[in-house]
Design a protein around this motif. Structure first.
Motif, PDB file in Angstrom:
ATOM      1  N   ARG A  15     -94.406 -19.734  -4.853  1.00  0.00           N
ATOM      2  CA  ARG A  15     -94.620 -21.168  -5.060  1.00  0.00           C
ATOM      3  C   ARG A  15     -95.586 -21.674  -3.995  1.00  0.00           C
ATOM      4  O   ARG A  15     -95.500 -21.273  -2.828  1.00  0.00           O
ATOM      5  CB  ARG A  15     -93.292 -21.919  -5.008  1.00  0.00           C
ATOM      6  N   THR A  16     -96.500 -22.532  -4.396  1.00  0.00           N
ATOM      7  CA  THR A  16     -97.603 -22.901  -3.508  1.00  0.00           C
ATOM      8  C   THR A  16     -97.759 -24.410  -3.386  1.00  0.00           C
ATOM      9  O   THR A  16     -97.598 -25.149  -4.356  1.00  0.00           O
ATOM     10  CB  THR A  16     -98.924 -22.289  -4.003  1.00  0.00           C
ATOM     11  N   VAL A  17     -98.111 -24.841  -2.170  1.00  0.00           N
ATOM     12  CA  VAL A  17     -98.316 -26.261  -1.879  1.00  0.00           C
ATOM     13  C   VAL A  17     -99.625 -26.403  -1.121  1.00  0.00           C
ATOM     14  O   VAL A  17     -99.844 -25.728  -0.105  1.00  0.00           O
ATOM     15  CB  VAL A  17     -97.167 -26.825  -1.018  1.00  0.00           C
ATOM     16  N   ARG A  18    -100.488 -27.264  -1.613  1.00  0.00           N
ATOM     17  CA  ARG A  18    -101.750 -27.537  -0.917  1.00  0.00           C
ATOM     18  C   ARG A  18    -101.655 -28.855  -0.177  1.00  0.00           C
ATOM     19  O   ARG A  18    -101.267 -29.884  -0.740  1.00  0.00           O
ATOM     20  CB  ARG A  18    -102.911 -27.591  -1.917  1.00  0.00           C
ATOM     21  N   LEU A  19    -102.030 -28.816   1.100  1.00  0.00           N
ATOM     22  CA  LEU A  19    -102.058 -30.008   1.925  1.00  0.00           C
ATOM     23  C   LEU A  19    -103.498 -30.506   2.010  1.00  0.00           C
ATOM     24  O   LEU A  19    -104.388 -29.772   2.432  1.00  0.00           O
ATOM     25  CB  LEU A  19    -101.525 -29.667   3.321  1.00  0.00           C
ATOM     26  N   LEU A  20    -103.720 -31.740   1.604  1.00  0.00           N
ATOM     27  CA  LEU A  20    -105.076 -32.287   1.554  1.00  0.00           C
ATOM     28  C   LEU A  20    -105.482 -32.861   2.905  1.00  0.00           C
ATOM     29  O   LEU A  20    -105.427 -34.062   3.138  1.00  0.00           O
ATOM     30  CB  LEU A  20    -105.172 -33.370   0.475  1.00  0.00           C
ATOM     31  N   ARG A  21    -105.896 -31.977   3.807  1.00  0.00           N
ATOM     32  CA  ARG A  21    -106.488 -32.424   5.068  1.00  0.00           C
ATOM     33  C   ARG A  21    -107.313 -31.278   5.647  1.00  0.00           C
ATOM     34  O   ARG A  21    -107.265 -30.153   5.172  1.00  0.00           O
ATOM     35  CB  ARG A  21    -105.420 -32.896   6.053  1.00  0.00           C
ATOM     36  N   GLY A  22    -108.093 -31.612   6.669  1.00  0.00           N
ATOM     37  CA  GLY A  22    -108.964 -30.600   7.258  1.00  0.00           C
ATOM     38  C   GLY A  22    -110.274 -30.473   6.513  1.00  0.00           C
ATOM     39  O   GLY A  22    -110.642 -31.314   5.680  1.00  0.00           O
ATOM     40  N   ASN A  23    -110.984 -29.388   6.785  1.00  0.00           N
ATOM     41  CA  ASN A  23    -112.326 -29.183   6.238  1.00  0.00           C
ATOM     42  C   ASN A  23    -112.363 -29.046   4.728  1.00  0.00           C
ATOM     43  O   ASN A  23    -113.427 -29.224   4.119  1.00  0.00           O
ATOM     44  CB  ASN A  23    -112.952 -27.926   6.868  1.00  0.00           C
TER      45      ASN A  23
ATOM     46  N   ASP B  54     -90.437 -16.070  -6.138  1.00  0.00           N
ATOM     47  CA  ASP B  54     -90.213 -17.448  -6.582  1.00  0.00           C
ATOM     48  C   ASP B  54     -89.249 -18.215  -5.687  1.00  0.00           C
ATOM     49  O   ASP B  54     -89.012 -19.399  -5.897  1.00  0.00           O
ATOM     50  CB  ASP B  54     -89.747 -17.490  -8.039  1.00  0.00           C
ATOM     51  N   GLN B  55     -88.726 -17.559  -4.668  1.00  0.00           N
ATOM     52  CA  GLN B  55     -87.894 -18.234  -3.671  1.00  0.00           C
ATOM     53  C   GLN B  55     -88.680 -18.546  -2.394  1.00  0.00           C
ATOM     54  O   GLN B  55     -88.113 -19.069  -1.441  1.00  0.00           O
ATOM     55  CB  GLN B  55     -86.678 -17.364  -3.330  1.00  0.00           C
ATOM     56  N   VAL B  56     -89.969 -18.213  -2.409  1.00  0.00           N
ATOM     57  CA  VAL B  56     -90.811 -18.422  -1.234  1.00  0.00           C
ATOM     58  C   VAL B  56     -91.841 -19.506  -1.519  1.00  0.00           C
ATOM     59  O   VAL B  56     -92.580 -19.436  -2.500  1.00  0.00           O
ATOM     60  CB  VAL B  56     -91.526 -17.112  -0.837  1.00  0.00           C
ATOM     61  N   VAL B  57     -91.902 -20.513  -0.649  1.00  0.00           N
ATOM     62  CA  VAL B  57     -92.859 -21.611  -0.762  1.00  0.00           C
ATOM     63  C   VAL B  57     -93.907 -21.456   0.344  1.00  0.00           C
ATOM     64  O   VAL B  57     -93.554 -21.338   1.518  1.00  0.00           O
ATOM     65  CB  VAL B  57     -92.173 -22.979  -0.606  1.00  0.00           C
ATOM     66  N   TYR B  58     -95.182 -21.443  -0.048  1.00  0.00           N
ATOM     67  CA  TYR B  58     -96.260 -21.340   0.940  1.00  0.00           C
ATOM     68  C   TYR B  58     -97.055 -22.628   0.975  1.00  0.00           C
ATOM     69  O   TYR B  58     -97.488 -23.141  -0.069  1.00  0.00           O
ATOM     70  CB  TYR B  58     -97.193 -20.173   0.621  1.00  0.00           C
ATOM     71  N   ILE B  59     -97.285 -23.149   2.192  1.00  0.00           N
ATOM     72  CA  ILE B  59     -98.004 -24.403   2.375  1.00  0.00           C
ATOM     73  C   ILE B  59     -99.292 -24.118   3.154  1.00  0.00           C
ATOM     74  O   ILE B  59     -99.251 -23.597   4.277  1.00  0.00           O
ATOM     75  CB  ILE B  59     -97.153 -25.430   3.155  1.00  0.00           C
ATOM     76  N   GLY B  60    -100.442 -24.440   2.558  1.00  0.00           N
ATOM     77  CA  GLY B  60    -101.724 -24.214   3.197  1.00  0.00           C
ATOM     78  C   GLY B  60    -102.724 -25.291   2.825  1.00  0.00           C
ATOM     79  O   GLY B  60    -102.417 -26.195   2.045  1.00  0.00           O
TER      80      GLY B  60
ATOM     81  N   ASP C  64     -99.193 -22.012   6.652  1.00  0.00           N
ATOM     82  CA  ASP C  64    -100.471 -21.699   7.273  1.00  0.00           C
ATOM     83  C   ASP C  64    -100.474 -22.376   8.645  1.00  0.00           C
ATOM     84  O   ASP C  64     -99.601 -23.207   8.944  1.00  0.00           O
ATOM     85  CB  ASP C  64    -101.593 -22.239   6.374  1.00  0.00           C
ATOM     86  N   LEU C  65    -101.462 -22.073   9.481  1.00  0.00           N
ATOM     87  CA  LEU C  65    -101.520 -22.661  10.819  1.00  0.00           C
ATOM     88  C   LEU C  65    -102.630 -23.695  10.956  1.00  0.00           C
ATOM     89  O   LEU C  65    -102.376 -24.896  11.092  1.00  0.00           O
ATOM     90  CB  LEU C  65    -101.708 -21.557  11.863  1.00  0.00           C
ATOM     91  N   ASP C  66    -103.895 -23.249  10.898  1.00  0.00           N
ATOM     92  CA  ASP C  66    -105.032 -24.127  11.177  1.00  0.00           C
ATOM     93  C   ASP C  66    -105.165 -25.225  10.132  1.00  0.00           C
ATOM     94  O   ASP C  66    -105.252 -24.953   8.931  1.00  0.00           O
ATOM     95  CB  ASP C  66    -106.324 -23.305  11.220  1.00  0.00           C
ATOM     96  N   ASP C  67    -105.189 -26.463  10.603  1.00  0.00           N
ATOM     97  CA  ASP C  67    -105.307 -27.667   9.774  1.00  0.00           C
ATOM     98  C   ASP C  67    -104.115 -27.882   8.856  1.00  0.00           C
ATOM     99  O   ASP C  67    -104.145 -28.773   8.000  1.00  0.00           O
ATOM    100  CB  ASP C  67    -106.611 -27.671   8.960  1.00  0.00           C
ATOM    101  N   THR C  68    -103.062 -27.094   9.033  1.00  0.00           N
ATOM    102  CA  THR C  68    -101.805 -27.325   8.328  1.00  0.00           C
ATOM    103  C   THR C  68    -100.747 -27.824   9.307  1.00  0.00           C
ATOM    104  O   THR C  68    -100.144 -28.873   9.092  1.00  0.00           O
ATOM    105  CB  THR C  68    -101.315 -26.043   7.627  1.00  0.00           C
ATOM    106  N   LEU C  69    -100.567 -27.093  10.397  1.00  0.00           N
ATOM    107  CA  LEU C  69     -99.586 -27.495  11.402  1.00  0.00           C
ATOM    108  C   LEU C  69    -100.218 -28.210  12.598  1.00  0.00           C
ATOM    109  O   LEU C  69     -99.524 -28.893  13.351  1.00  0.00           O
ATOM    110  CB  LEU C  69     -98.810 -26.272  11.891  1.00  0.00           C
TER     111      LEU C  69
END
Length: 227
Positions: free
Chosen positions: A186-194, A164-170, A7-12
């Motif tokens: 596969r999913t990853v949540r980043l704990l920051r932002g709103n 299952d070979q794709v990891v998404y980070i948001g 993802d872009l906003d508040d991820t990168l």
């Protein structure tokens, strides 16, 4: 071969820095057009944002100065959306992109096409070698924005990989994961932002939760799905 999608906003990068940058551009515009001191306008906009959010910032500021009109609101919005942003990647995002440079890396972002393009360009992500392509979902229609899996499925076709070979980070559990988890991504949540404090039912949450992109690597993501 595994694929990493960000993802872009508040991820990168920190989205609030884009908002501040846009407010600066609008304040400069109002100073030039209406001779209103830029510092005063900027302070009013930031206070309105803090108290009531982004919805009516320009309306409230223009009303404060007694110059509210639909035309001037539209002009402020145009300046905001068309300005060249002064933003930069998070330090951990820069390190992460470098660390994962031997994997295919993509970006999938929602929002106004011109605004998101300006952000990606300002951050240098079109020129950054690890990033193969940036998908602005609205280019495919509003109905293709997240939680639609459309752009993720395009990435699978481009890379000839299964979900299952794709990891998404948001960062936003309202929409980032719920549309792609049932398909095996596969999913990853980043704990920051709103949304850092937001908690949602299990189907909305990611497989892995991290507090920094310094914690992200293929071992963390794929080990979490084995047990």
């Amino acid at each position: 071969m595994n694929v990493f999608v960000f993802d872009l906003d508040d991820t990168l990068y920190e989205e609030l820095t884009y908002v501040r940058s846009g407010f600066h551009a609008v304040a400069r515009f109002l100073q030039a057009e209406k001779s209103i001191p830029m510092e005063d306008t900027l302070a009013l906009m930031m206070e309105e944002l803090r108290v009531n959010g982004r919805g009516k910032v320009f309306d409230q500021v223009l009303e404060h100065y007694g110059i509210l009109s639909k035309l001037l609101v539209r002009r402020c919005l145009q300046v905001y959306r068309s300005h060249r942003p002064e933003i930069q990647l998070y330090d951990d995002a820069r390190r992460c992109l470098n660390r994962l440079a031997h994997y295919p890396i993509y970006i999938v972002t929602d929002g106004n096409k011109h605004v998101q393009l300006a952000k990606l360009q300002a951050l240098g992500l079109y020129d950054r070698l690890p990033v193969k392509r940036c998908f602005i979902t609205r280019r495919y229609g509003v109905h293709r924005e997240k939680p639609s899996p459309h752009c993720f499925q395009l990435i699978c076709k481009m890379e000839q990989v299964s979900p299952d070979q794709v990891v998404y980070i948001g960062d936003n559990p309202n929409k980032d994961f719920v549309g792609i988890k049932p398909l095996g991504f596969r999913t990853v949540r980043l704990l920051r932002g709103n949304y850092a404090q937001l908690r949602k039912p299990k189907e909305y949450e990611a497989d892995v939760v991290l507090r920094s992109l310094d914690e992200l690597d293929e071992t963390v993501v794929f080990r979490s799905n084995e047990g």
